[in-house]
Design an enzyme around this catalytic site. Structure first.
Site, PDB file in Angstrom:
ATOM      1  N   HIS A   1     -87.879 -10.108 -28.838  1.00  0.00           N
ATOM      2  CA  HIS A   1     -86.823 -10.794 -27.673  1.00  0.00           C
ATOM      3  C   HIS A   1     -86.483  -9.816 -26.479  1.00  0.00           C
ATOM      4  O   HIS A   1     -86.835 -11.030 -25.749  1.00  0.00           O
ATOM      5  CB  HIS A   1     -85.541 -10.265 -28.827  1.00  0.00           C
ATOM      6  CG  HIS A   1     -85.836 -10.863 -30.215  1.00  0.00           C
ATOM      7  ND1 HIS A   1     -84.855 -12.136 -30.072  1.00  0.00           N
ATOM      8  CD2 HIS A   1     -85.540  -9.939 -31.120  1.00  0.00           C
ATOM      9  CE1 HIS A   1     -85.202 -12.419 -31.610  1.00  0.00           C
ATOM     10  NE2 HIS A   1     -85.318 -11.033 -32.356  1.00  0.00           N
TER      11      HIS A   1
HETATM   12  C1  BDR Z   1     -80.954 -10.106 -30.275  1.00  0.00           C
HETATM   13  O1  BDR Z   1     -79.951  -9.274 -30.994  1.00  0.00           O
HETATM   14  C2  BDR Z   1     -80.675  -7.924 -31.166  1.00  0.00           C
HETATM   15  O2  BDR Z   1     -81.153  -7.360 -32.491  1.00  0.00           O
HETATM   16  C3  BDR Z   1     -82.148  -7.842 -30.395  1.00  0.00           C
HETATM   17  O3  BDR Z   1     -82.460  -6.592 -30.106  1.00  0.00           O
HETATM   18  C4  BDR Z   1     -81.925  -9.191 -29.496  1.00  0.00           C
HETATM   19  O4  BDR Z   1     -81.289  -8.159 -28.214  1.00  0.00           O
HETATM   20  C5  BDR Z   1     -82.081 -11.175 -31.269  1.00  0.00           C
HETATM   21  O5  BDR Z   1     -81.180 -12.002 -31.191  1.00  0.00           O
END
Ligand code: BDR
Ligand code: CA
Length: 314
Positions: free
Chosen positions: A240
């Site tokens: 992500h």
């Molecule tokens: C986001 O939430 C966190 O778990 C990850 O680091 C990312 O920034 C994804 O939904």
């Protein structure tokens, strides 16, 4: 080449850590500071994860503490996303405890101070809940004019990962996201529409196995943790946060559309939902460039290259 000045604001987190590594070895940018926020795990862990990581990588970059709670929303003391990132945020990776100290300034103040110093050139990579950025904006009226661009991981045009309508970073602190989205700062949203397609695979880890640097070791370890996590029914090795960095420095791997975006700060089912007006039905002017398509192989190759850079002198 003049390097673009960046601050990374994050809730480190397994994928945050990989994004930090990629940013620190990315030739186009200069990371001026890393600021920590409550999110994946409580701030006491995210802040130390950042300090330990920076020292382990041998980088001399200020690491600041930041917000320990969302502005208004409910605060979850333990285990926000610990099912995905492990109880202290870095899976089963244990870094040596850093000897250096946190920056004297708190995140919101450091962001403002560095924005003034960079005279409008500073860019922010925001890969956790937006609390620190919102606080800085609420404190400093002139800040919007001093930030060149915000590249953030958060939200989705469709769906969510915490609720059917909300993505984690936005859901943790919707009011903060609302403040940031309404700031007028140019910004790019990298949400689940693309990040859920940004999975690293075993082949990528195999390429990194021979990168015998602290960065190579950290990323390989975290990827192995993520592959194992996947086998237990949890999230795949989704990058992500590194994809938000890619949107800033390797935009070829994404296709974006300008849209009006805001956040639902109340609602029975829609709390934390990012409202993305793709069909321009509201008549409101677009405020965000929203990433909607990704070339995943291209992105994976780029990310592997960033980590490999740690073996060269960048
Ligand atoms: C986001 O939430 C966190 O778990 C990850 O680091 C990312 O920034 C994804 O939904
Ligand atoms: Ca994150």
């Amino acid at each position: 080449m003049t390097k673009r000045p960046f601050i990374i604001d994050c809730d480190t987190g397994t994928d945050d850590a990989i994004a930090i590594v990629a940013a620190l070895y990315c030739p186009e940018i200069r990371v001026k500071a890393i600021t920590s926020v409550n999110g994946n795990v409580p701030h006491k862990y995210t802040s130390w994860n950042n300090l330990n990581l920076v020292e382990y990588l041998g980088k001399d970059i200020p690491v600041a503490k930041g917000a320990v709670k969302p502005i208004i929303g409910p605060f979850v003391e333990e285990g926000n996303a610990s099912g995905v990132h492990g109880s202290t945020g870095l899976g089963d990776l244990e870094l040596p405890v850093a000897k250096r100290e946190f920056a004297k300034r708190i995140a919101s103040e450091l962001i403002y101070e560095m924005a003034v110093e960079e005279k409008g050139e500073l860019e922010l990579l925001v890969i956790g809940p937006m609390t620190n950025i919102a606080i800085a904006l609420l404190q400093h009226e002139d800040l919007p004019g001093l930030i060149k661009h915000i590249w953030f991981m958060g939200g989705a045009a469709r769906g969510g990962n915490v609720t059917p309508t909300a993505e984690f970073n936005i859901w943790v602190d919707p009011e903060a996201a609302h403040v940031v989205l309404r700031s007028g700062i140019p910004m790019t949203m990298v949400g689940l529409d693309v990040t859920e397609k940004a999975a690293m695979i075993e082949e990528d880890a195999a390429e990194l196995h021979n990168v015998d640097t602290p960065a190579g070791r950290v990323v390989t370890h975290l990827l192995e943790f993520m592959f194992h996590r996947r086998k237990t029914g949890s999230e795949a090795a989704l990058m992500h946060d590194a994809l938000a960095l890619a949107s800033a420095v390797f935009p070829q791997c994404l296709k974006c559309e300008d849209c009006f975006v805001d956040v639902e700060c109340r609602g029975t089912y829609s709390y934390g939902h990012t409202f993305v007006d793709r069909r321009k039905q509201t008549g409101k002017a677009p405020n965000v460039s929203v990433a909607l398509e990704i070339d995943t192989p291209m992105f994976r190759k780029w990310l592997v290259e960033m980590v490999k850079n740690s073996a060269k002198e960048v």
